[in-house]
Design an enzyme around this catalytic site. Structure first.
Site, PDB file in Angstrom:
ATOM      1  N   SER A   1       0.838  -1.189   0.000  1.00  0.00           N
ATOM      2  CA  SER A   1       0.000   0.000   0.000  1.00  0.00           C
ATOM      3  C   SER A   1       0.881   1.250   0.000  1.00  0.00           C
ATOM      4  O   SER A   1       1.861   1.312  -0.745  1.00  0.00           O
ATOM      5  CB  SER A   1      -0.953  -0.044   1.198  1.00  0.00           C
TER       6      SER A   1
ATOM      7  N   ASP B   1      -4.976  -3.713  -3.195  1.00  0.00           N
ATOM      8  CA  ASP B   1      -4.121  -3.388  -2.058  1.00  0.00           C
ATOM      9  C   ASP B   1      -3.486  -4.627  -1.416  1.00  0.00           C
ATOM     10  O   ASP B   1      -4.169  -5.597  -1.093  1.00  0.00           O
ATOM     11  CB  ASP B   1      -4.966  -2.651  -1.011  1.00  0.00           C
TER      12      ASP B   1
END
Length: 308
Positions: free
Chosen positions: A80, A192
């Site tokens: 991320s 993610d």
């Protein structure tokens, strides 16, 4: 007689070369305790940076303290927002450059709204920001080894990138599901990396480092009722992360935890406050980090497994 001697020498040399390759490309076996031996070699330090969207600006504070105190970093893994910071550091960006970019970044530099189908926004704009910041477009061009972790949303598997194009994996690792449209890359639909692990310690274990330092961003209380769809997804992430953190924590030598619970996921306007949170947490960890790097301390060498 000479022919037999030549065969024996060739066999010995082959075994020696194989042994050197196994040692050079070794990685730590998860869950195994290290075997300590005395050595003067400085341990190789790996840094794992977790997710947190805008809260990830605290990673810069951690790196700032490490640089100021000459704590080496030999390899990085990011997921991320942690993948962005890790990629910037691995590309050779100075702290001044990284801090300046952090203070200038806005939502419009990262994303643009789109018609909802697989997400409310696309992060295609992030590529321009990454190109400006990193000045490197491939993993092989980086100054330090880097792993970027994303999630294949079709299979639920972690996907670790260490070679090839740099920008698409970073974008994919930052594609917060529900908010961002997944990134289609190499035949996969990627989102993610925090879905499969809030801190990418497992990726570092495969990079042959001796010391693993993780940066985990402590967020708010998941028992508080969410007020919008993004908070619902964010708190789902926190719940999953809390259930899985025992595994990655066990593999770490030091865990640095900036307290960013008082900040929103999109708090880009609180850059200096977030950086300060990272600095405070890193300073508290300095004694533990220095102890691990103390040349008088026997180096903890993990059991080794040749890389496949």
């Amino acid at each position: 007689m000479q022919a037999k001697l030549k065969v024996r020498l060739t066999s010995v040399l082959r075994r020696a070369v194989k042994g050197l390759r196994n040692f050079a490309y070794a990685r730590r076996l998860p869950g195994q305790s290290p075997k300590s031996i005395a050595t003067t070699r400085r341990p190789r330090v790996g840094l794992a940076l977790g997710g947190g969207f805008a809260r990830g600006l605290a990673h810069l504070g951690v790196l700032k303290v490490l640089v100021e105190n000459n704590i080496p970093v030999d390899a990085l893994a990011g997921t991320s927002v942690g993948s962005v910071v890790a990629a910037a550091y691995a590309s050779g960006c100075t702290m001044d450059e990284m801090l300046a970019e952090a203070r200038a970044v806005r939502w419009s530099d990262i994303a643009s709204w789109t018609i909802p189908r697989l997400g409310f926004a696309t992060n295609v704009r992030m590529e321009a920001m990454l190109q400006r910041l990193l000045r490197r477009s491939r993993f092989e061009e980086l100054s330090l080894p880097l792993s970027v972790v994303a999630t294949d949303v079709s299979t639920g598997q972690a996907v670790v990138f260490r070679e090839g194009e740099l920008f698409p994996p970073v974008r994919a690792s930052c594609s917060f599901p529900g908010l961002f449209v997944p990134v289609s890359y190499q035949g996969r639909l990627l989102v993610d990396g925090a879905i499969v692990g809030s801190v990418p310690v497992g990726a570092l274990q495969q990079m042959g480092v001796d010391v693993i330092v993780a940066v985990h961003l402590k967020t708010g209380d998941p028992s508080q009722a969410p007020t919008n769809v993004f908070q619902v997804v964010g708190q789902a992430f926190q719940i999953v992360a809390s259930l899985s953190q025992t595994t990655w924590r066990r593999a770490c030598d030091v865990v640095i935890e900036p307290d960013v619970g008082g900040f929103r996921w999109d708090d880009f306007g609180q850059v200096d406050e977030l950086i300060s949170a990272g600095e405070r947490a890193a300073r508290q960890a300095l004694p533990a980090l220095r102890a691990l790097l103390n040349p008088a301390r026997p180096l903890a060498v993990p059991r080794l497994l040749p890389a496949r």
